[in-house]
Design a protein around this motif. Structure first.
Motif, PDB file in Angstrom:
ATOM      1  N   VAL A 121     -14.929 -84.251  -4.083  1.00  0.00           N
ATOM      2  CA  VAL A 121     -13.905 -84.270  -5.134  1.00  0.00           C
ATOM      3  C   VAL A 121     -14.525 -84.323  -6.524  1.00  0.00           C
ATOM      4  O   VAL A 121     -13.823 -84.278  -7.522  1.00  0.00           O
ATOM      5  CB  VAL A 121     -12.936 -85.469  -4.989  1.00  0.00           C
ATOM      6  N   ALA A 122     -15.865 -84.473  -6.568  1.00  0.00           N
ATOM      7  CA  ALA A 122     -16.508 -84.624  -7.873  1.00  0.00           C
ATOM      8  C   ALA A 122     -17.882 -83.972  -7.825  1.00  0.00           C
ATOM      9  O   ALA A 122     -18.407 -83.663  -6.745  1.00  0.00           O
ATOM     10  CB  ALA A 122     -16.646 -86.104  -8.230  1.00  0.00           C
ATOM     11  N   SER A 123     -18.451 -83.817  -8.990  1.00  0.00           N
ATOM     12  CA  SER A 123     -19.826 -83.337  -9.102  1.00  0.00           C
ATOM     13  C   SER A 123     -20.749 -84.254  -8.290  1.00  0.00           C
ATOM     14  O   SER A 123     -20.508 -85.463  -8.210  1.00  0.00           O
ATOM     15  CB  SER A 123     -20.216 -83.377 -10.588  1.00  0.00           C
ATOM     16  N   PRO A 124     -21.812 -83.707  -7.670  1.00  0.00           N
ATOM     17  CA  PRO A 124     -22.741 -84.551  -6.906  1.00  0.00           C
ATOM     18  C   PRO A 124     -23.373 -85.654  -7.771  1.00  0.00           C
ATOM     19  O   PRO A 124     -23.933 -86.613  -7.241  1.00  0.00           O
ATOM     20  CB  PRO A 124     -23.810 -83.567  -6.431  1.00  0.00           C
ATOM     21  N   LEU A 125     -23.253 -85.535  -9.091  1.00  0.00           N
ATOM     22  CA  LEU A 125     -23.811 -86.560  -9.983  1.00  0.00           C
ATOM     23  C   LEU A 125     -22.979 -87.833  -9.992  1.00  0.00           C
ATOM     24  O   LEU A 125     -23.384 -88.847 -10.561  1.00  0.00           O
ATOM     25  CB  LEU A 125     -23.875 -86.017 -11.417  1.00  0.00           C
ATOM     26  N   VAL A 126     -21.766 -87.762  -9.396  1.00  0.00           N
ATOM     27  CA  VAL A 126     -20.814 -88.872  -9.533  1.00  0.00           C
ATOM     28  C   VAL A 126     -20.833 -89.805  -8.329  1.00  0.00           C
ATOM     29  O   VAL A 126     -20.511 -89.404  -7.214  1.00  0.00           O
ATOM     30  CB  VAL A 126     -19.375 -88.319  -9.727  1.00  0.00           C
ATOM     31  N   THR A 127     -21.254 -91.061  -8.548  1.00  0.00           N
ATOM     32  CA  THR A 127     -21.075 -92.128  -7.559  1.00  0.00           C
ATOM     33  C   THR A 127     -20.343 -93.258  -8.266  1.00  0.00           C
ATOM     34  O   THR A 127     -20.839 -93.830  -9.231  1.00  0.00           O
ATOM     35  CB  THR A 127     -22.418 -92.597  -6.972  1.00  0.00           C
ATOM     36  N   LEU A 128     -19.127 -93.519  -7.797  1.00  0.00           N
ATOM     37  CA  LEU A 128     -18.233 -94.443  -8.487  1.00  0.00           C
ATOM     38  C   LEU A 128     -17.954 -95.651  -7.604  1.00  0.00           C
ATOM     39  O   LEU A 128     -17.659 -95.493  -6.421  1.00  0.00           O
ATOM     40  CB  LEU A 128     -16.921 -93.714  -8.799  1.00  0.00           C
ATOM     41  N   VAL A 129     -18.053 -96.838  -8.173  1.00  0.00           N
ATOM     42  CA  VAL A 129     -17.720 -98.036  -7.407  1.00  0.00           C
ATOM     43  C   VAL A 129     -16.675 -98.869  -8.143  1.00  0.00           C
ATOM     44  O   VAL A 129     -16.559 -98.796  -9.365  1.00  0.00           O
ATOM     45  CB  VAL A 129     -18.968 -98.933  -7.135  1.00  0.00           C
ATOM     46  N   GLY A 133     -20.242 -87.538  -5.152  1.00  0.00           N
ATOM     47  CA  GLY A 133     -19.173 -86.559  -5.320  1.00  0.00           C
ATOM     48  C   GLY A 133     -18.186 -86.513  -4.165  1.00  0.00           C
ATOM     49  O   GLY A 133     -17.135 -85.883  -4.269  1.00  0.00           O
ATOM     50  N   VAL A 134     -18.522 -87.201  -3.044  1.00  0.00           N
ATOM     51  CA  VAL A 134     -17.641 -87.171  -1.873  1.00  0.00           C
ATOM     52  C   VAL A 134     -16.737 -88.405  -1.882  1.00  0.00           C
ATOM     53  O   VAL A 134     -17.206 -89.525  -2.070  1.00  0.00           O
ATOM     54  CB  VAL A 134     -18.472 -87.137  -0.564  1.00  0.00           C
ATOM     55  N   LEU A 135     -15.444 -88.176  -1.674  1.00  0.00           N
ATOM     56  CA  LEU A 135     -14.494 -89.288  -1.652  1.00  0.00           C
ATOM     57  C   LEU A 135     -14.742 -90.139  -0.409  1.00  0.00           C
ATOM     58  O   LEU A 135     -14.635 -89.650   0.716  1.00  0.00           O
ATOM     59  CB  LEU A 135     -13.055 -88.742  -1.652  1.00  0.00           C
ATOM     60  N   THR A 136     -15.099 -91.431  -0.626  1.00  0.00           N
ATOM     61  CA  THR A 136     -15.451 -92.280   0.519  1.00  0.00           C
ATOM     62  C   THR A 136     -14.523 -93.476   0.685  1.00  0.00           C
ATOM     63  O   THR A 136     -14.577 -94.156   1.709  1.00  0.00           O
ATOM     64  CB  THR A 136     -16.888 -92.823   0.375  1.00  0.00           C
ATOM     65  N   GLY A 137     -13.701 -93.767  -0.313  1.00  0.00           N
ATOM     66  CA  GLY A 137     -12.857 -94.940  -0.129  1.00  0.00           C
ATOM     67  C   GLY A 137     -11.730 -95.020  -1.128  1.00  0.00           C
ATOM     68  O   GLY A 137     -11.840 -94.533  -2.251  1.00  0.00           O
ATOM     69  N   TYR A 138     -10.625 -95.623  -0.691  1.00  0.00           N
ATOM     70  CA  TYR A 138      -9.545 -96.002  -1.595  1.00  0.00           C
ATOM     71  C   TYR A 138      -9.633 -97.515  -1.801  1.00  0.00           C
ATOM     72  O   TYR A 138     -10.397 -98.199  -1.136  1.00  0.00           O
ATOM     73  CB  TYR A 138      -8.180 -95.651  -0.989  1.00  0.00           C
ATOM     74  N   MET A 139      -8.824 -98.023  -2.713  1.00  0.00           N
ATOM     75  CA  MET A 139      -8.724 -99.473  -2.901  1.00  0.00           C
ATOM     76  C   MET A 139      -7.427 -99.952  -2.245  1.00  0.00           C
ATOM     77  O   MET A 139      -6.430 -99.243  -2.255  1.00  0.00           O
ATOM     78  CB  MET A 139      -8.727 -99.798  -4.402  1.00  0.00           C
ATOM     79  N   TRP A 140      -7.461-101.166  -1.690  1.00  0.00           N
ATOM     80  CA  TRP A 140      -6.387-101.633  -0.803  1.00  0.00           C
ATOM     81  C   TRP A 140      -5.861-103.004  -1.182  1.00  0.00           C
ATOM     82  O   TRP A 140      -6.593-103.842  -1.679  1.00  0.00           O
ATOM     83  CB  TRP A 140      -6.925-101.728   0.630  1.00  0.00           C
ATOM     84  N   ASP A 141      -4.585-103.215  -0.872  1.00  0.00           N
ATOM     85  CA  ASP A 141      -4.052-104.573  -0.873  1.00  0.00           C
ATOM     86  C   ASP A 141      -3.747-104.946   0.584  1.00  0.00           C
ATOM     87  O   ASP A 141      -3.968-104.147   1.491  1.00  0.00           O
ATOM     88  CB  ASP A 141      -2.829-104.714  -1.798  1.00  0.00           C
TER      89      ASP A 141
END
Lengths: 462, 449
Positions: free
Chosen positions: A269-277, A307-315
């Motif tokens: 879902v994103a450029s391979p440069l993107v790792t988001l936490v 760049g790969v979508l690996t997780g959503y945030m949860w309640d």
């Protein structure tokens, strides 16, 4: 705050109509603030809000009621109102609570132990530093606010957890006047810390920064109108990700198909440069939590990896529905509110390379140093954010300052096209408040310097 | 109502503790908000939020202190009074500090809370939320889902007492119905919301919230980014109302006196096109924000801010009025956790004489702005610069044409007022109580491709 056996009886009572889950959330919050304006200590205020909310869930339906009466009678009344939503079932269920160990964030200097006269002195120091910016500085407003929030969560799964968190926020706002009219500048420093915050960041440095920004804007020219490359500085730039994809990765919105990221798990879902936490664990950060407002420990959750979508945030509710563990993102503004999925500290991991090279390799564009907040439509991914301090980039060099304007972009497009991420990850020193469905909670952001090859700049210059 | 009297009795009890040389004000409020949310016809949640609190202001030797408690327990109230006194010690003396005095103005006669709304049953609330959802889903088969469909009703009571002789109570009821709707066409999803508000159960139009949201979401399907250029924009009444609220905030005493208003020193000057008349009028019974008293207990009144384009004056609290050498305009706003300050209570734009069709015809070519985003991050109310994200439709040859998205409009609040070329004839009430109408404004920068 409330005895364990009282909590157990309240939870049993909450489930007497049936119901799959019941929870008591109690909160005792003490706020204090002081404000200096126009050379005067205008206001010292203090206050306390204390109460508890009872939530009952049956199937897909939630009942919620709250009270300021923390006695067993008060809690039972709230439990009965909340339970009215849960019809059908029946019978009483015994609840046995087990206390979970929680280590509240350590606070070196408790704000409530600081003498009011010392608080006032801090405001004066911030003001003098801002005034030292020169006679163009016409107005200075300085404020300091702190709160201590003690929470208790108990639920029918047997969870019992308590936390005690302290947050402190210092802000200087300046108005400067010149030939082009009035301009403003501000600087905010905020942390989940006590008065030790000011050991690292002096009130003088905050005042100077606010004055510098206001003066800079007096000489600023109108921002361009149209599409240009945008380089966003390390730190507060992380608002970009908060808006561009953070909200779209909240499981409640994903579940309602109100997110462009629904159904994209495992996809690029994103450029391979993107790792988001999203990470609630770093001590001191504005969005730090020992536990979330549903009693679950905060965690470091990788949302996008290379760049790969690996997780959503949860309640709690959505995690349960999807038969997965909680992520520590169930938050609420106060005991008067139902929890929902919220971010904590959201940041992009560092790439490689020098931020200066990144600017040097941009022939023409905009360099954004400070962002003032934003908004996203999660269904389309379109988002805006305000450029509080920004400059033109011409021939690979930062040149003239620009007046305030908004940037607009599309989250998925921006994520895909990010073409450079430097190695200088920084957290923003002044996190903000994030609003969603009428609730506001403190969140932190961070990022390294990065470049988006094209975004629309909403200025007035052609 | 007895509840009013209980709150007033509590406020009076606090005020009775005023010491010699001390002015004391107690503001007590209590409210109940019940929200029913539905999803696919089923209850998603029912929330009952009751809130009660007291804010206490103490002025002694020109120093002001304030403290509050989110509870009406005697211990909490006593500790708030003690904290307010302690806070006053550290404040800088200001001779303009002081509480309101009764000024002889008679409060407007407004109907009290609606008994039927106060007694509404939870099943009825759920039914009304379902009606919102049904109306949205029935609009078109491309309406595929809802982010939310809500009904909310509020019953609120407050009392103010001061050692200077103020003794007042207010109560009101209101409801709101809100829909946040998703429209889908292939891979594309568009979202829009609609809202309706009212004061009594006798005047209900909850379906309107659903259909308005649905129509707005549908209108955006297929939206593309427009070319950057200078255009005339026509603002939907909801969007116009958001801008009016920002403009109103620049015309309040505190902001003006602290040198944070672009309109300070401009009273008597033409700051807007002659088509523009803007008042703050909480006495208008048709406004959802109507109220009899301001936050300091003075009777509300109609205050004209802009009359036929000319700036008439500003809104004042007791403090800002004294500071400016004027009387309060009864424009203090507050809640129990904050001190009163001058603010707008019921902004209303005088309607013009053109229907929306006539405005579009007059404009010919331009942009219809259906929603804005980033209004607060993108507007500087000191410099007046604004730049906000917009969605809407192109206006071509006097009619609405293709939808647009991912664009911004920018100008300054000052220029925007002068560049108004048409005001709509239909009055729309917004949830915050602003009475708005469609506005056409020329010379706005549109940024897109």
């Amino acid at each position: 705050m409330i005895d364990k056996d009282v909590l157990e009886r309240t939870l049993s009572r909450a489930l007497h109509n049936g119901g799959d889950f019941a929870e008591v959330f109690a909160e005792d919050r003490v706020n204090s603030s002081a404000r200096l304006e126009d050379g005067r200590i205008e206001e010292l205020t203090s206050g306390r809000d204390r109460g508890a909310g009872v939530r009952v869930i049956v199937g897909e339906a939630t009942g919620y009621a709250h009270t300021t009466d923390l006695t067993e009678d008060g809690l039972r009344s709230a439990a009965e109102v909340a339970a009215a939503a849960a019809r059908g079932g029946g019978g009483v269920r015994d609840v046995a609570l087990e206390r979970r160990p929680v280590t509240p964030a350590p606070i070196a200097v408790r704000p409530e132990d600081v003498a009011k006269a010392d608080k006032v002195e801090l405001l004066r120091r911030g003001e003098s530093a801002a005034r030292a910016g020169g006679s163009s500085i016409k107005q200075v407003m300085v404020s300091v606010a702190n709160n201590r929030r003690r929470i208790l969560v108990a639920n029918s799964d047997g969870l019992l957890a308590e936390d005690d968190a302290t947050r402190t926020r210092f802000m200087v706002q300046c108005v400067a006047a010149g030939d082009t009219g009035m301009q403003t500048g501000h600087e905010i420093v905020s942390a989940t810390r006590g008065w030790e915050l000011f050991d690292d960041r002096s009130p003088e440095s905050i005042g100077e920064e606010a004055a510098r920004r206001a003066l800079l804007k007096l000489a600023a020219r109108p921002a361009p109108s149209g599409s240009l490359p945008v380089v966003i500085a390390a730190g507060i730039g992380g608002v970009l990700f908060h808006e561009a994809c953070g909200h779209g990765l909240e499981a409640d919105l994903v579940d309602k198909d109100a997110s462009v990221f629904a159904g994209r798990m495992g996809q690029q879902v994103a450029s391979p440069l993107v790792t988001l936490v999203d990470d609630g664990t770093p001590l001191g950060e504005w969005g730090h939590l020992a536990i979330d407002d549903e009693g679950h420990p905060s965690m470091r959750n990788v949302l996008i990896d290379g760049g790969v979508l690996t997780g959503y945030m949860w309640d709690h509710i959505r995690a349960g529905k999807h038969a997965r563990g909680p992520s520590g993102n169930g938050r609420r503004q106060t005991y008067r509110h139902l929890p929902m999925v919220r971010m904590t500290n959201t940041y992009l991991l560092a790439g490689e390379g020098d931020p200066e090279d990144l600017i040097a390799s941009t022939p023409r564009g905009v360099y954004v140093k400070q962002l003032t907040g934003g908004q996203v439509n999660t269904a389309t991914g379109d988002f805006v954010f305000g450029m509080g301090e920004s400059y033109l980039i011409e021939d690979g060099r930062i040149t003239e300052p620009l007046r305030e304007s908004n940037l607009i972009g599309n989250g998925p497009d921006v994520l895909r096209t990010i073409d450079a991420v430097a190695g200088d990850l920084e957290m923003a020193g002044g996190g903000g408040m994030c609003g969603k469905d009428g609730q506001s909670v403190p969140v932190g952001v961070g990022q390294p310097t990065l470049r988006v090859p094209a975004m629309t700049i909403g200025g007035t210059a052609s | 109502m007895s509840n009013d009297n209980q709150l007033l009795a509590l406020a009076e009890k606090v005020v009775a503790d005023a010491r010699g040389g001390e002015q004391v004000e107690a503001f007590v409020s209590q409210s109940r908000r019940t929200t029913a949310k539905v999803r696919r016809g089923e209850v998603e949640s029912i929330e009952q939020a009751t809130s009660a609190g007291i804010g206490i202001r103490v002025v002694v030797d020109g120093r002001q202190g304030f403290a509050y408690a989110g509870s009406l327990d005697p211990d909490a109230v006593a500790s708030a009074l003690a904290d307010a006194r302690d806070n006053a010690i550290f404040a800088t003396p200001d001779e303009a500090n002081g509480l309101a005095h009764p000024d002889g103005v008679t409060p407007v006669d407004l109907p009290g809370p609606d008994d039927a709304l106060a007694a509404i049953a939870t099943d009825r609330r759920v039914e009304l939320a379902r009606a919102v959802e049904r109306a949205a889903l029935a609009t078109d088969r491309r309406i595929t889902g809802m982010r939310s469909a809500d009904w909310s009703d509020v019953l609120a009571t407050s009392a103010v007492a001061t050692s200077t002789g103020i003794r007042v109570t207010d109560s009101a009821s209101f409801w709101s119905a809100m829909a946040d709707v998703l429209a889908t066409d292939g891979d594309e999803v568009q979202e829009a919301y609609g809202v309706r508000v009212g004061r009594t159960l006798a005047h209900l139009d909850v379906e309107g919230a659903g259909t308005e949201a649905a129509e707005k979401a549908l209108a955006l399907l297929g939206a593309t980014q427009p070319e950057s250029r200078r255009v005339t924009v026509v603002l939907d009444p909801h969007v116009a109302g958001s801008f009016l609220a920002l403009i109103g905030a620049t015309m309040v005493g505190d902001t003006v006196l602290k040198g944070r208003s672009p309109f300070a020193d401009r009273v008597g000057e033409a700051i807007a096109a002659p088509l523009v008349t803007l008042a703050d009028d909480p006495t208008d019974a048709s406004s959802p924000a109507a109220g009899r008293h301001d936050g300091e207990g003075l009777a509300t009144r109609r205050n004209t801010l802009i009359g036929a384009g000319v700036l008439q004056g500003f809104l004042h609290s007791t403090w800002s009025g004294r500071k400016a050498g004027l009387a309060s305009t009864a424009s203090a706003v507050r809640d129990y956790a904050s001190t009163p300050h001058a603010g707008t209570q019921g902004l209303a734009l005088a309607t013009g004489d053109l229907t929306l069709e006539q405005i579009l015809e007059q404009v010919g070519d331009g942009i219809w702005v259906q929603s804005v985003s980033g209004l607060h991050s993108g507007t500087n109310t000191v410099s007046g610069d604004f730049s906000v994200g917009v969605t809407g439709r192109a206006i071509r040859s006097g009619a609405l044409a293709e939808p647009i998205r991912e664009a911004t409009i920018a100008s300054t609040l000052q220029r925007m007022l002068l560049d108004v070329v048409a005001v709509g004839s239909e009055r729309v009430w917004l949830p915050g109580g602003t009475g708005s109408a469609a506005l056409a404004i020329e010379g706005v920068s549109l940024s897109g491709k």
